[in-house]
Design an enzyme around this catalytic site. Structure first.
Site, PDB file in Angstrom:
ATOM      1  N   GLY A  46       0.836  -1.194   0.000  1.00 16.01           N
ATOM      2  CA  GLY A  46       0.000   0.000   0.000  1.00 16.01           C
ATOM      3  C   GLY A  46       0.870   1.242   0.000  1.00 16.01           C
ATOM      4  O   GLY A  46       2.008   1.206   0.489  1.00 16.01           O
ATOM      5  N   GLN A  51       3.077  10.018   1.224  1.00 16.48           N
ATOM      6  CA  GLN A  51       4.363   9.325   1.356  1.00 16.48           C
ATOM      7  C   GLN A  51       5.321   9.663   0.222  1.00 16.48           C
ATOM      8  O   GLN A  51       6.514   9.411   0.323  1.00 16.48           O
ATOM      9  CB  GLN A  51       4.154   7.805   1.399  1.00 16.48           C
ATOM     10  N   CYS A  95       5.464  -0.192   7.244  1.00 12.70           N
ATOM     11  CA  CYS A  95       5.168   0.977   6.421  1.00 12.70           C
ATOM     12  C   CYS A  95       6.435   1.385   5.682  1.00 12.70           C
ATOM     13  O   CYS A  95       7.513   1.406   6.274  1.00 12.70           O
ATOM     14  CB  CYS A  95       4.694   2.111   7.327  1.00 12.70           C
ATOM     15  N   LEU A  96       6.297   1.706   4.412  1.00  8.93           N
ATOM     16  CA  LEU A  96       7.464   2.102   3.626  1.00  8.93           C
ATOM     17  C   LEU A  96       8.095   3.390   4.172  1.00  8.93           C
ATOM     18  O   LEU A  96       9.258   3.652   3.925  1.00  8.93           O
ATOM     19  CB  LEU A  96       7.080   2.288   2.151  1.00  8.93           C
ATOM     20  N   HIS A 137      -4.953   1.692   7.103  1.00  5.19           N
ATOM     21  CA  HIS A 137      -3.587   2.213   7.278  1.00  5.19           C
ATOM     22  C   HIS A 137      -3.315   3.321   6.254  1.00  5.19           C
ATOM     23  O   HIS A 137      -2.806   4.387   6.607  1.00  5.19           O
ATOM     24  CB  HIS A 137      -2.607   1.034   7.123  1.00  5.19           C
ATOM     25  N   GLU A 138      -3.687   3.075   5.001  1.00  5.23           N
ATOM     26  CA  GLU A 138      -3.405   4.068   3.941  1.00  5.23           C
ATOM     27  C   GLU A 138      -4.264   5.319   4.103  1.00  5.23           C
ATOM     28  O   GLU A 138      -3.782   6.437   3.895  1.00  5.23           O
ATOM     29  CB  GLU A 138      -3.613   3.453   2.557  1.00  5.23           C
ATOM     30  N   HIS A 141      -2.821   7.709   6.510  1.00  2.00           N
ATOM     31  CA  HIS A 141      -1.719   8.538   5.976  1.00  2.00           C
ATOM     32  C   HIS A 141      -2.255   9.872   5.438  1.00  2.00           C
ATOM     33  O   HIS A 141      -1.560  10.883   5.484  1.00  2.00           O
ATOM     34  CB  HIS A 141      -1.029   7.820   4.812  1.00  2.00           C
TER      35      HIS A 141
HETATM   36 NI    NI Z   1       2.258   3.256   5.578  1.00  5.56          NI
END
Ligand code: NI
Length: 170
Positions: A46, A51, A95-96, A137-138, A141
Site C-alpha cells: 500500500g 508518502q 510501512c514504507l 492504514h493508507e 496517511h
Molecule cells: Ni504506511
C-alpha cells in the site's frame, strides 16, 4: 511511468493532512500509476500520496505477494470509510515510511470504503482481513497518521529515535 522518492520518518511532510481530489483527470491517473509502480518496486502492499510528498487524498493498494504477477491493484481517490465493524482484528503492520519496523495494531475487522476510481467512477468496496487493515492504514496517511501512532508513546519514541539516528548515519 516514474518512480517517486518515498519519504521516511521523521519527515514532517508525513504529518500534513491531504486535500480532497477535485477531479480524477489525466494528471491524477498518471500519479496513481507512478505511485503503483513505486509501491511495487519498494516493494510494498500500500502507498498513500503524502508518502511521496503529494498532499492529495489518493491511495494505492495491492495485496499480492512481491514477485507474483500483480493483477488487481486498487487505485482510490478520496477514499473514506462509511462503515467500520465493532469487531477488531490485529495484524503486524509495517510501512514504507517507517523502514524495518513492524508492530501489531488492532483495527476494525471489516470496513466499507467509498472512493473514486482511476476512471472517475464513484465506487464502494467491502473489505475484511488484511485488505481492511491495509485500506485503513493508507487512509490514515491522508490525515498525517502513521501506524506507529497507535503504539504507546514510549515505543513510538524509541522507533523515531532509532530511525533518526540511522538516517543521520546514512
Ligand atoms: Ni504506511
Amino acid at each position: 511511468m516514474a518512480l517517486l522518492p518515498i519519504l521516511t520518518i521523521p519527515d514532517n511532510r508525513l504529518k500534513v493532512k491531504a486535500k480532497p481530489v477535485a477531479n480524477v483527470d489525466g494528471r491524477v491517473a498518471a500519479l496513481m500509476d507512478d505511485m503503483l509502480e513505486t509501491m511495487y518496486r519498494a516493494p510494498g502492499i500500500g502507498l498513500a500520496a503524502p508518502q511521496v510528498g503529494v498532499h492529495e487524498r489518493i491511495i494505492v493498494v495491492d495485496l499480492s505477494e512481491p514477485g507474483q504477477a500483480r493483477k488487481a491493484p486498487l487505485l482510490m481517490a478520496n477514499p473514506r470509510l462509511i462503515l467500520s465493524s465493532d469487531e477488531q482484528s490485529t495484524y503486524e503492520e509495517g510501512c514504507l515510511s517507517v523502514p524495518e519496523v513492524y508492530a501489531e495494531v488492532s483495527r476494525p475487522a471489516q470496513v466499507k470504503v467509498r472512493y473514486v476510481d482511476r476512471g472517475g467512477e464513484e465506487r464502494e468496496l467491502e473489505a475484511d482481513g488484511l485488505l481492511a487493515t491495509c485500506i485503513q492504514h493508507e487512509i490514515e496517511h491522508l490525515d498525517g497518521v502513521l501506524f506507529i501512532d497507535h503504539l504507546s508513546a514510549l515505543k513510538r519514541n524509541m522507533i523515531v529515535r532509532k530511525l533518526s539516528k540511522l538516517k543521520r548515519a546514512g
